[in-house]
Write an enzyme that holds these catalytic residues in place. Structure first.
Site, short mmCIF file in Angstrom:
data_model
loop_
_atom_site.label_atom_id
_atom_site.label_comp_id
_atom_site.label_asym_id
_atom_site.label_seq_id
_atom_site.Cartn_x
_atom_site.Cartn_y
_atom_site.Cartn_z
N ILE A 266 0.84 -1.19 0.00
CA ILE A 266 0.00 0.00 0.00
C ILE A 266 0.88 1.25 0.00
O ILE A 266 1.66 1.46 0.92
CB ILE A 266 -0.95 0.01 1.22
CG1 ILE A 266 -1.75 -1.29 1.29
CG2 ILE A 266 -1.86 1.23 1.15
CD1 ILE A 266 -2.52 -1.63 0.03
N LYS A 267 0.73 2.05 -1.04
CA LYS A 267 1.48 3.29 -1.15
C LYS A 267 0.71 4.42 -0.47
O LYS A 267 -0.50 4.55 -0.64
CB LYS A 267 1.71 3.63 -2.63
CG LYS A 267 2.54 2.61 -3.36
CD LYS A 267 2.60 2.88 -4.85
CE LYS A 267 3.37 4.15 -5.17
NZ LYS A 267 3.54 4.33 -6.64
#
Length: 218
Positions: free
Chosen positions: A82-83
């Site tokens: 997850i960025k």
């Protein structure tokens, strides 16, 4: 060094995955917007094409929104990353997702103080955009060196994944200074494979082989 393809184009992903050298695929909101399809469906299709990590960026305005979105996105791929943007809300969301055992990448990291904060949050990766740093007249390679040195001195497990890669030589330069990972568009990855000397040599080998087969058949 980990190598990622920065795209949502399934044909590009399938071709590169067949080479057996990809560690996964990275995306961002702009890449997914260009696909003009449901992001969840796209990410799931990408996950079906590669055996490595698949990266997707949360776009919420608050930490709560990013955490909720990140938890959902984490279910879209078996090895999801997850960025989160390097903002106050992004950092707060990162610490919470890390505590839940979710792999997080802090993106748009452009300063050493940001590197320190991301490492303190315990994220798996930070993403400096090397090409964009160079565009501003600074030195992207030097920043990567300084970021790696800082993380090593902290004893941090956070990795540096260099983004905004525009040429094969940039990949080589970053590899020689110990970057942990790079992500690049298909054109840059394809360029790494090609050399006119390879083509010339291969044509010569094939001509000689064909000549031999012709001589043996007479």
């Amino acid at each position: 060094m980990e190598i990622y393809l920065d795209t949502a184009n399934l044909e590009e992903i399938k071709e590169a995955a067949a080479w057996g050298v990809l560690d996964g695929v990275t995306t961002n909101p702009s890449i997914l917007a260009a696909a003009r399809r449901d992001p969840e469906a796209v990410i799931k299709e990408i996950a079906g094409c590669v055996t490595g990590k698949v990266w997707c960026q949360a776009t919420g305005d608050t930490a709560d929104e990013m955490v909720e979105q990140g938890c959902r996105m984490n279910e879209w791929a078996e090895q999801a990353v997850i960025k989160l943007p390097m903002t106050a809300a992004g950092l707060a969301a990162a610490t919470r997702l890390v505590r839940q055992g979710i792999e997080v990448n802090m993106t748009l990291v452009y300063s050493l103080p940001q590197v320190l904060l991301a490492a303190k949050a315990g994220v798996a990766y930070i993403s400096p955009y090397v090409g964009r740093i160079d565009d501003l007249g600074a030195n992207g390679r030097r920043f990567i060196v300084e970021a790696i040195d800082t993380l090593q001195k902290l004893g941090s497990a956070t990795k540096v994944i260099a983004a905004s890669i525009r040429s094969p030589q940039v990949v080589v330069d970053l590899a020689t200074v110990g970057v942990h990972a790079v992500t690049m568009p298909s054109a840059a990855l394809q360029a790494m494979l090609r050399s006119p000397l390879t083509d010339i040599g291969l044509a010569g080998f094939q001509a000689d082989w064909n000549g031999l087969q012709s001589a043996l058949s007479t």
